[in-house]
Design a protein around this motif. Structure first.
Motif: not given
Length: 536
Positions: A292-301, A500-516
């Motif tokens: 279930f936690i993996l599905i949450l990580c998938f939602n973010v990634a 542009v900088l805001a979207y870079i930050d958002a891609f970083q969040i998705s990156y952390w979601g994938a690492l999680a």
């Protein structure tokens, strides 16, 4: 219990495992599989097309921005309210009854909506439409477990996972096609053709089932009402929170408090009632909670594909759906036709954890690439990233669902289905809302920080304004007007770079979601041996 996900058997007891208890054999499994396919795609495309086409729908209906925002919430909240209970309804009344009549009513409502002009009636019809839409996915999943042979399960689940990724990628192109070559009404009218076909396929492909009076007599109506209502209220609060400034709004505070109280009441109810509908014990194992936690990580990634790239092309590049849709479709949607069969083969031959590992790794690489974007990126610039994201979309969610089923037993089927639906739909919508808030706040911060480097008295600022004003000065306008337009052009440039900088930050969040997600895969244990176990 008539419903039947996979039975979980103890390790080392593979010889003792048995096939899951199913309802009557499916008379025409091909029709049932087709119903799963169409039902899955109808939900995916309707949800995606509505969200992408909402700006044009606001104009067509003559709605204000606030009315359009509430219309989006009204169209989705009923899905979250009804989705957890659909598995129980299908087990009690039969899949055919649960799907056939709603499909016909859904078609009629979709036909009528474009002709309505009253805001109150528009909201009411979208609410009813959302309630019926929330029935399709859980009910079509029940077709898989109740009526299809076990050997069809993974391919049928692949269809379910495929429509989630494919609709996210193809939805932009379809909205663009409707708006450019047909009309906005086809966002609704496509369902007038598709929904009745689903009902007919269900009638032809599933056996006639008697009402399970035993389930009906011990129905946990209170638990179903508490969970659905609680999560729906929480979703409304989160969806409107970005617009109403979150905890600064009394409405948001009230909705969050009420939703949390109802969910807590559901938890207490499941502990006290004699026959709980969705007991917490069914998700008490480490593997199920981890999945279930993996599905949450998938939602973010997966937001890097479903939200960030289309949002960047719309906000920064200024492209309409018909302009940005094709790169997204060719980069992610079309490759999924090859990726999904490969994912099915991987799951059948190897441990599902390996498939999830590859999927999250693909998301991590793609999101990391997203942190290198700039304002010159066009739709085709994202093509390498989109191709990698197609692997993540195809591998991750399907493997997670199969892994959950491999760790579940038949008697817990309805409860597992309820929790999966809450997590899939509620988790995805909440992730989107929180990401929208992050983008807004980071854009404001970067705009402020960039503005600190543009002092009004600096020579560089004056030179930049003069450069922006030069084209307007040569057009015959006054010097004062040209100066004002130059200042506006400089402000627009700052806003663009802040986005542009805001979207870079958002891609970083998705990156952390994938690492999680990668970390959670490493913590999962092997699933018990069963019908979905890998061959090697």
């Amino acid at each position: 219990m008539a419903t039947a996900p996979l039975p979980a058997t103890p390790a080392g007891a593979a010889s003792a495992r048995s096939a899951p208890a199913q309802s009557a054999p499916c008379p025409r499994p091909a029709y049932a599989a087709a119903a799963v396919l169409l039902g899955s795609f109808l939900v995916g495309f309707d949800t995606r097309l509505f969200s992408i086409g909402l700006p044009d729908l606001r104009g067509a209906f003559g709605l204000s921005f606030d009315e359009g925002a509430w219309l989006s919430t009204i169209a989705t909240a009923p899905q979250i309210f009804i989705a957890p209970a659909v598995a129980w309804l299908a087990a009690t009344f039969g899949v055919g009854r649960v799907l056939f009549w709603p499909s016909l009513v859904y078609a009629l409502i979709s036909l009528a909506i474009p002709f309505v002009h009253s805001w109150e009636l528009i909201a009411l019809l979208h609410g009813l439409r959302g309630l019926l839409l929330g029935v399709f996915i859980p009910a079509t999943i029940m077709i898989i477990f109740r009526n299809l042979p076990i050997r069809w399960w993974v391919p049928a689940l692949a269809i379910y996972a495929f429509r989630l990724a494919f609709s996210q990628s193809a939805g932009v192109a379809i909205v663009g096609f409707y708006e450019q070559y047909m009309s906005w009404q086809w966002v609704y009218w496509q369902d007038v053709l598709l929904a009745p076909i689903i009902g007919i396929l269900v009638r032809l492909g599933t056996p006639h089932e008697k009402v399970d009076t035993a389930l009906l007599e011990r129905a946990d109506w209170g638990g179903m009402a508490l969970l659905g209502s609680g999560w729906a209220l929480i979703y409304v609060a989160v969806d409107q929170g970005n617009r109403l400034d979150w905890l600064q709004s009394g409405l948001i505070l009230t909705l969050l408090a009420a939703g949390t109280l109802l969910v807590a009441g559901f938890s207490l109810n499941e502990l006290l009632v004699r026959t709980p509908w969705a007991s917490h014990k069914v998700i008490a194992s480490r593997n199920v909670i981890g999945a279930f936690i993996l599905i949450l990580c998938f939602n973010v990634a997966s937001l890097s594909n479903s939200m960030l790239i289309p949002g960047f092309l719309s906000t920064v590049t200024g492209l309409r759906p018909e302009e940005s849709g094709w790169p997204i479709f060719l980069g992610t949607g079309l490759p999924l036709l090859a990726v999904m069969p490969l994912a099915v083969l991987m799951i059948r031959l190897f441990d599902a954890r390996l498939t999830m590992l590859i999927g999250f790794l693909a998301f991590a690489v793609a999101a990391r690439m997203g942190t290198g974007i700039n304002h010159e990126w066009s739709g085709w610039s994202f093509l390498p990233m989109l191709l990698i994201q197609s692997i993540g979309q195809g591998f991750t969610f399907l493997a997670a669902v199969v892994y959950i089923l491999s760790n579940s037993s038949p008697k817990d089927a309805t409860a597992i289905a309820a929790y999966v639906q809450v997590l899939r739909l509620g988790g995805a919508e909440i992730s989107i809302s929180l990401m929208a808030t992050l983008l807004r706040m980071r854009e404001q911060l970067h705009s402020y920080l960039l503005g600190l480097h543009i002092p009004a008295s600096a020579a560089e600022t004056a030179h930049a304004i003069a450069g922006f004003a030069a084209p307007f000065a040569g057009a015959g306008g006054s010097a004062h007007l040209a100066q004002a337009r130059g200042v506006a052009a400089l402000a627009a440039t700052v806003s663009r770079e802040a986005n542009v900088l805001a979207y870079i930050d958002a891609f970083q969040i998705s990156y952390w979601g994938a690492l999680a997600g990668l970390l959670m895969v490493a913590l999962l244990g092997a699933a018990p041996r069963g019908p979905l176990s890998p061959r090697y």
